[in-house]
Design an enzyme around this catalytic site. Structure first.
Site, PDB file in Angstrom:
ATOM      1  N   SER A  85       0.831  -1.209   0.000  1.00  0.00           N
ATOM      2  CA  SER A  85       0.000   0.000   0.000  1.00  0.00           C
ATOM      3  C   SER A  85       0.857   1.247   0.000  1.00  0.00           C
ATOM      4  CB  SER A  85      -0.858   0.055   1.256  1.00  0.00           C
ATOM      5  OG  SER A  85      -1.757  -0.993   1.297  1.00  0.00           O
ATOM      6  N   HIS A  90      -2.459  -3.802  -6.525  1.00  0.00           N
ATOM      7  CA  HIS A  90      -2.913  -3.367  -5.200  1.00  0.00           C
ATOM      8  C   HIS A  90      -4.422  -3.547  -5.040  1.00  0.00           C
ATOM      9  CE1 HIS A  90      -3.559   0.090  -2.152  1.00  0.00           C
ATOM     10  NE2 HIS A  90      -3.148  -0.978  -1.512  1.00  0.00           N
ATOM     11  N   GLU A 141      -5.555  -1.385  -8.151  1.00  0.00           N
ATOM     12  CA  GLU A 141      -4.620  -0.446  -8.771  1.00  0.00           C
ATOM     13  C   GLU A 141      -3.454  -1.250  -9.364  1.00  0.00           C
ATOM     14  OE1 GLU A 141      -5.247   3.557  -6.029  1.00  0.00           O
ATOM     15  OE2 GLU A 141      -3.836   2.057  -5.314  1.00  0.00           O
ATOM     16  N   ASN A 170      -4.931   6.124  -1.838  1.00  0.00           N
ATOM     17  CA  ASN A 170      -4.340   6.532  -0.564  1.00  0.00           C
ATOM     18  C   ASN A 170      -3.706   7.919  -0.630  1.00  0.00           C
ATOM     19  OD1 ASN A 170      -5.150   4.444   1.068  1.00  0.00           O
ATOM     20  ND2 ASN A 170      -3.424   3.144   0.491  1.00  0.00           N
TER      21      ASN A 170
END
Ligand SMILES: NC(=O)c1ccc[n+]([C@@H]2O[C@H](COP(=O)([O-])OP(=O)(O)OC[C@H]3O[C@@H](n4cnc5c(N)ncnc54)[C@H](O)[C@@H]3O)[C@@H](O)[C@H]2O)c1
Length: 396
Positions: A127, A148, A160, A198
């Site tokens: 992450s 991801h 992702e 994120n």
């Protein structure tokens, strides 16, 4: 390097993510190898997948036979993985989902390389680490990529796909196509801190914390405003308590440091104190809210004018972050909107929302904040100004 429906998929790490990824790969028809360094982890994974399958059968989303067949495709490694990773020798793709520690991940990739065929693809589910830093420790780094998933992988559609600078150019399209075959919603993100979600989501937490710290409103009121007036499924404080404040704070810190301390991503002292106090959220019984038995949930102050100001400020910061992600070529506008709706369930894509609200009022909100606070944190993205000047809209 070919990724097809016949590819045997290896998953290393049978924690929350690895277990879910193994289930998703098996559901897509792959044979799967799942292993972990800790004794008992794969047993737990098997029990958790069996429980998920029982639920699918019970809800008549799957026949018992199909569920049993799915489970039979997973080859669990009951013995803890050691230096020898030959169990993964048949895999054409291995997805790593172990602890978020660069040294440990690099050591694993070096061992994996020796175990798999030269044309096998190695993916990391990291992450917060750069894919480049993991890939570059390998002898054949061009076959490494970021894939991801979001938690829990069987339920969250977003994936992702993150190629690093030296990745084989054919790899990202192949991984993207494979994720689409797995009925996921893949997006392509550049190998930058936080990838898309994120990074773009940071102000949802950060700006809400600023409002709290300044005493503009309390947690219950901010959560209520973001849900009732903003349309978000969960309020920021509820969501941080759900994710875990330790995890959320670690992601914020990691993005802040990796972005060379850009004030836009500055973590909050309030959250730091919460983590230091072990008020992690739901899992520890206390976070922003008190989850212990008998605790009384605070009531929001239902004032529409305050709610509008809360939403206006947090949303402007989120939209600015999304626009800046386009500006910095983190991903396409389409993928950024897809990521925020499919990865964190935002009610709308932030760029589509920007179109709907008009870019001028968003710039107005940011400029007013920047003038009042004198902080670089509120600087409008150059692309926002440029689009207004050129009378452009997203997706036009
Ligand atoms: N939890 C999330 O919300 C989330 C979402 C997306 C990505 N991720 C990423 O996925 C990865 C795994 O996260 P998680 O939440 O599943 O963690 P977790 O702690 O639930 O599971 C990690 C598993 O890896 C095992 N492990 C540790 N070192 C190992 C090694 N050297 N070899 C084999 N197994 C090893 C551990 O025993 C554990 O079972 C991390 O990189 C994390 O950043 C997590």
């Amino acid at each position: 390097m070919s990724l097809s429906t016949d590819t045997i998929v290896g998953v290393v790490g049978a924690g929350a993510m690895g277990t879910g990824i193994a289930q998703v790969a098996a559901a897509a028809g792959h044979r799967v190898v799942l292993g972990d360094a800790v004794r008992g982890a794969t047993q737990k994974a098997q029990a958790s997948i069996a429980k998920a399958m029982d639920r699918e059968v019970q809800k008549e989303r799957m026949s018992r036979d199909a569920a049993d067949e799915l489970m039979s495709r997973i080859d669990y490694q009951w013995e803890p993985l050691g230096d020898d990773l030959s169990a993964y020798g048949r895999c054409g793709l291995v997805i790593e989902a172990i602890v978020e520690d660069l040294d440990v991940k690099q050591a694993l990739f070096r061992r994996l390389e020796r175990a798999v065929a030269r044309d096998a693809v190695l993916a990391t589910n990291t992450s917060s680490l750069s894919v480049a830093s993991i890939a570059s420790s390998c002898d054949v780094p061009e076959r490494v990529i970021g894939i991801h998933f979001f938690n829990p992988p069987p339920l969250m559609p977003l994936v992702e796909v993150v190629p690093w600078l030296g990745a084989d150019p054919a790899l990202a399209p192949a991984a993207y196509a494979m994720m689409a075959r797995w009925r996921k919603a893949p997006v392509l993100a550049s190998d930058t801190p936080g990838f898309i979600v994120n990074r773009v989501a940071r102000p949802f937490y950060g700006e809400s914390l600023r409002l709290l710290d300044e005493g503009f409103a309390d947690i219950a009121t901010i959560d209520w405003a973001m849900k009732d007036h903003g349309g978000f499924r969960m309020g920021p404080f509820e969501l941080m308590d759900f994710i875990g404040n330790d995890v959320n704070y670690a992601v914020t810190r990691s993005v802040f440091e990796a972005m060379f301390y850009d004030p836009r991503y500055k973590p909050s002292l309030t959250q730091r104190r919460l983590v230091e106090s072990r008020f992690y959220g739901r899992k520890s019984g206390r976070g922003y809210y008190d989850y212990r038995e008998g605790a009384v949930r605070p009531e929001p102050k239902r004032d529409d004018a305050i709610a509008r100001r809360i939403v206006e400020r947090v949303r402007a910061m989120l939209i600015n972050e999304a626009i800046d992600a386009v500006h910095m070529q983190i991903a396409s506008p389409e993928d950024i909107d897809l990521a925020m709706t499919k990865g964190v369930n935002y009610p709308k894509g932030l760029l589509a929302w920007a179109n709907e609200l008009g870019l001028e009022p968003i710039l107005g909100t940011l400029e007013a904040l920047q003038a009042e606070y004198g902080e670089d944190r509120y600087r409008p993205s150059p692309l926002l100004r440029r689009m207004i000047r050129e009378k452009r809209r997203f997706f036009a």
